[in-house]
Design an enzyme around this catalytic site. Structure first.
Site, PDB file in Angstrom:
ATOM      1  N   GLU A 156       0.820  -1.211   0.000  1.00 36.82           N
ATOM      2  CA  GLU A 156       0.000   0.000   0.000  1.00 36.82           C
ATOM      3  C   GLU A 156       0.857   1.266   0.000  1.00 36.82           C
ATOM      4  O   GLU A 156       0.520   2.257  -0.645  1.00 36.82           O
ATOM      5  CB  GLU A 156      -0.922   0.023   1.232  1.00 36.82           C
ATOM      6  N   HIS A 158      23.073   4.196 -16.409  1.00 32.40           N
ATOM      7  CA  HIS A 158      22.045   4.436 -15.397  1.00 32.40           C
ATOM      8  C   HIS A 158      21.383   5.793 -15.559  1.00 32.40           C
ATOM      9  O   HIS A 158      20.469   6.136 -14.822  1.00 32.40           O
ATOM     10  CB  HIS A 158      22.655   4.292 -14.000  1.00 32.40           C
ATOM     11  N   HIS A 202      30.704 -10.308 -16.106  1.00 33.23           N
ATOM     12  CA  HIS A 202      30.380  -8.889 -15.965  1.00 33.23           C
ATOM     13  C   HIS A 202      30.105  -8.585 -14.504  1.00 33.23           C
ATOM     14  O   HIS A 202      29.449  -9.349 -13.812  1.00 33.23           O
ATOM     15  CB  HIS A 202      29.158  -8.541 -16.814  1.00 33.23           C
TER      16      HIS A 202
HETATM   17  N1  GLN Z   1      23.440  -9.470 -18.692  1.00 33.80           N
HETATM   18  C1  GLN Z   1      22.713  -8.668 -17.792  1.00 33.80           C
HETATM   19  C2  GLN Z   1      22.052  -7.519 -18.548  1.00 33.80           C
HETATM   20  O1  GLN Z   1      22.613  -7.041 -19.458  1.00 33.80           O
HETATM   21  C3  GLN Z   1      23.590  -8.105 -16.709  1.00 33.80           C
HETATM   22  C4  GLN Z   1      22.803  -7.289 -15.720  1.00 33.80           C
HETATM   23  C5  GLN Z   1      23.566  -6.813 -14.527  1.00 33.80           C
HETATM   24  O2  GLN Z   1      24.755  -6.775 -14.533  1.00 33.80           O
HETATM   25  N2  GLN Z   1      22.891  -6.411 -13.487  1.00 33.80           N
HETATM   26  O3  GLN Z   1      20.985  -7.092 -18.209  1.00 33.80           O
HETATM   27 ZN    ZN Z   2      25.874  -4.674 -14.571  1.00 36.87          ZN
END
Ligand code: GLN
Ligand code: ZN
Length: 757
Positions: free
Chosen positions: A17, A697, A644
């Site tokens: 909520e 981002h 990554h």
């Molecule tokens: N392979 C994922 C993507 O490209 C990696 C995401 C991440 O590192 N949080 O969305």
């Molecule tokens: Zn990432």
């Protein structure tokens, strides 16, 4: 008389909520008074839940419209300059989320949980000033309902330890400015009632504590405990042991000490000291950050052990930490398999567990009502059934994992990379992306419709393939060299794999607050993990068939899968992780046999899984690296393995990352001001690396010039043969309008740099 205690309660609401009303308010679709109204209803409901369950120590000020650290900053008047002139909710939400003139305050993870707090910004020139209104009014709201709450505060030492200085210096230097405000606050609180308990959270004490910080504890708590003799202070820590701090705290006049006995087993070493000091001991024995039903017999015997050292009269039975980290109530899990549901317990259910356990411990089974007896027996039975369930145990998996001997890939890195460079034929400064492309409303809808069976499998696959085709076409046109399929079939990088692995469960309403109004619904591992069939091979072979270029396969690594799930509590984490790793190694083998030449194994959560104390880091690194290596152990020398990671605080772990033995790593760089580059320069790095050349981002489109500059910076610290060029994370949260020009600029920048080389 039994005595029990709950460290804190979730606030988002059983139907989220709070999230809903906040988002309406932020979208200008309701007035702030509506947010206040819903908040009050939630607080009352949550207090009543606790009261009805028979909880003695119920908190106020555990509620927050966004975050408790932010509330504490407001309480102290620690308002960054850029928000000056704003007031009330404008000020509060601007600090949390930014506004058109000022960027939001930074947010970061709360210890080793997935909850994020707002990082306060402090400066020596600030003038702090008490604003106690939230704290005082919440106490009064509860009292009107006839509930005398304990007041929860974040302690001054933790507040400082988690803040950052915007001028030069350490935040702890501001102790002398902050402590007087806490003193004033306690004096205000003392006026509220005849006797009041205050819970002061000091979780910073569970980290390796420096002597300088340790030396603040005594002056801090001597001062606070002396403000009024009508106040009883409980200092609470959680997530690990806090033995060093406890040694000091026992010499201060605080009334009680609350410790986590599940994640901080070593706290047992402090029991004798606390006992001798005559303080109350709040024993955190019911897990506040997992979803498993408490095992009443195990907890009771733990309490019995404690009572051998500690006078029973002074023990209070408690949750191990705030229940903030557990979902709300099982009531809404309508679709969950009943057998599994019977093994679980969310926050509301945990209240009854705490209450029953304390009655059992203090008064014994002979004082149980019929209802309590039934609940107790049901608890024993559920735990027993879980233990022997065939859904948990898979001997085939256990045997295979135990005797799994392929602990690493064939060939050294030096040998492999030579073969790969020749075979794959990519240039220096090869361009690629991290895996996902924008998740459009159409993609999300198709996935949701398919889940609800509103569209057929054929229609769903047709839509996904269309997306993949477009995604490939764009990358080819744009000139990206190593392609990805865009991950349209994945809503989440852990859930996608969890759904296909045996031993994984999913909830319908298991939401846990991640930050502000954002909640996550982690899947849970209840049994031995196996892979009934390939998980990504069809999508990858389809994608590879659509292009002449190399298509990079995409998997999530074992440590990340583990860290973003609720994990079974009947098996050590490293064993669970190893099971996942073995399943992934099969997937990699299938992928390479299907003609996939590069495979990326994401370890986005590798860093956040680090233990809170240095003493445990070695063990963590040992099994985390082991399991990454096991998952890629099936890769042939020719198959290039990428990984990554989404962060760049690497100084202390760069050698560990090398030990993971991936051929290529892509990593965040640009956002954190090129911190990473210094390390490359200072200590070097062995394998190939793609330090993200722009920040995904933000919606901002980076220009060609700025990417050229960034690549030139990279070339100063790493040779061109070792460098890849890519954005710093997946693109799924971005829009195509942002992604297209950004990647086009990235490719242009690489061309320019290559010309100049
Ligand atoms: N392979 C994922 C993507 O490209 C990696 C995401 C991440 O590192 N949080 O969305
Ligand atoms: Zn990432």
């Amino acid at each position: 008389m039994s005595k029990n205690y709950v460290v804190g309660f979730p606030r988002i609401g059983e139907q989220r909520e709070l999230k809903k009303v906040l988002e309406l308010f932020w979208a200008d679709k309701c007035p702030f008074s509506e947010v206040e109204k819903v908040s009050l209803e939630l607080k009352k409901r949550h207090w009543n839940y606790q009261k009805e369950a028979g909880i003695n120590y119920i908190s106020s000020n555990d509620f927050s419209l966004y975050d408790n650290m932010l509330d504490t900053a407001i309480m102290l008047g620690a308002i960054p300059k850029r928000f000056e002139g704003l007031q009330n909710e404008d000020l509060y939400f601007s600090m949390a989320r930014g506004n058109k003139d000022a960027v939001a305050m930074e947010m970061t993870k709360w210890f080793n949980t997935n909850y994020h707090y707002i990082v306060p910004e402090l400066s020596l020139s600030d003038n702090y000033e008490l604003n106690a209104s939230k704290i005082l009014s919440e106490y009064k709201e509860a009292k009107e309902l006839g509930i005398k709450t304990k007041i929860n505060l974040i302690g001054p030492i933790t507040f400082l330890g988690l803040s950052k200085r915007v001028d030069r210096g350490e935040s702890y230097e501001l102790f002398f400015k902050i402590l007087p405000i806490y003193k004033e606050l306690l004096a205000e609180i003392a006026k509220l009632d005849e006797k009041i308990t205050i819970q002061i959270d000091e979780p910073i004490f569970v980290k390796d504590i420096e002597p300088k910080v340790l030396s603040l504890i005594k002056p801090c708590y001597d001062t606070l405990a002396k403000v009024s003799n009508t106040i009883k202070i409980v200092v609470t820590t959680y997530f690990e042991h806090s033995n060093e701090a406890t040694k000091v705290l026992v010499h201060t006049p605080v009334w009680g000490i609350g410790l986590d006995f599940l994640y901080g087993v070593k706290n047992v070493e402090s029991l004798k000291l606390i006992e001798e000091s005559g303080k109350q001991f709040i024993a955190g024995v019911v897990d506040g950050r997992n979803i498993w039903k408490n095992n009443m017999q195990v907890s009771a015997s733990l309490l019995t052990e404690i009572s051998k050292i500690f006078n029973k009269e002074k023990i209070i039975v408690s949750s191990s930490c705030s229940l903030l980290h557990t979902p709300f109530s099982l009531k809404y899990e309508e679709k969950m398999d009943n057998e599994i549901k019977d093994w679980l317990s969310y926050s509301v259910e945990k209240l009854s567990e705490i209450s029953l356990l304390s009655k059992f411990f203090f008064e014994g089974i002979s004082n149980f009502t019929n209802e309590e007896k039934e609940a107790y027996e049901a608890n024993i039975e559920a735990n027993h059934k879980r233990k022997i369930s065939i859904r948990i145990h898979n001997t085939e998996v256990q045997n295979r994992v135990k005797s799994f001997t392929k602990l690493q890939r064939d060939g050294s890195y030096e040998e492999r990379i030579k073969i790969q460079k020749k075979l794959l034929g990519y240039k220096d400064l090869a361009t690629t992306t991290i895996g996902s492309f924008p998740q459009t409303p159409e993609v999300r809808k198709a996935r949701a419709d398919f889940k609800k069976s509103a569209i057929s499998k054929d229609t769903y696959e047709y839509e996904m393939k269309n997306y993949i085709n477009d995604c490939i076409a764009f990358q080819e046109e744009c000139g990206i060299e190593i392609l990805v399929h865009g991950e349209p079939e994945r809503n989440d990088m852990v859930e996608y794999f969890g759904e296909q692995l045996e031993g994984y469960g999913f909830s319908q309403n298991g939401w846990v607050q991640s930050y502000g109004s954002r909640c996550v619904k982690p899947p849970f591992i209840y049994g031995d993990i196996s892979r009934p069939k390939p998980m990504t091979v069809d999508w990858m072979t389809y994608s590879q068939s659509k292009t002449e270029r190399i298509m990079k396969g995409m998997l999530t690594g074992p440590v990340t899968i583990l860290n973003w799930s609720f994990v079974r509590d009947d098996m050590p984490r490293p064993e669970v992780s190893k099971q996942i790793a073995v399943a992934l190694s099969d997937e990699i083998n299938d992928l390479q046999n299907a003609g996939i030449k590069i495979i990326q194994v994401d370890e986005a959560a590798f860093k956040e899984g680090y233990p809170l104390r240095k003493e445990n880091i070695g063990t963590y690194e040992q099994w985390a690296v082991r399991d990454f290596k096991i998952s890629v152990s099936s890769a042939k020398k020719e198959t290039q393995i990428h990984t990554h990671m989404c962060y760049s605080e690497f100084n202390d772990i760069i050698r560990t990352i090398e030990d993971m033995d991936a051929d290529v790593i892509s990593i965040e760089t640009a956002r954190s001001g090129n911190e990473l580059l210094k390390i490359f320069k200072e200590v070097g790095y062995k394998q190939e690396v793609g330090p993200g050349v722009y920040d995904i981002h933000s919606p901002r489109i980076p220009s060609v010039e700025e990417i050229v500059k960034q690549i030139e910076l990279l070339l100063e610290v790493l040779p061109k043969e070792q460098l890849w060029i890519n954005p710093d994370c997946g693109l799924k949260t971005r829009k195509w309008e942002e992604v297209k020009p950004s990647l086009e600029n990235m490719v242009k920048a690489v061309e320019l740099v290559r010309e100049g080389l």
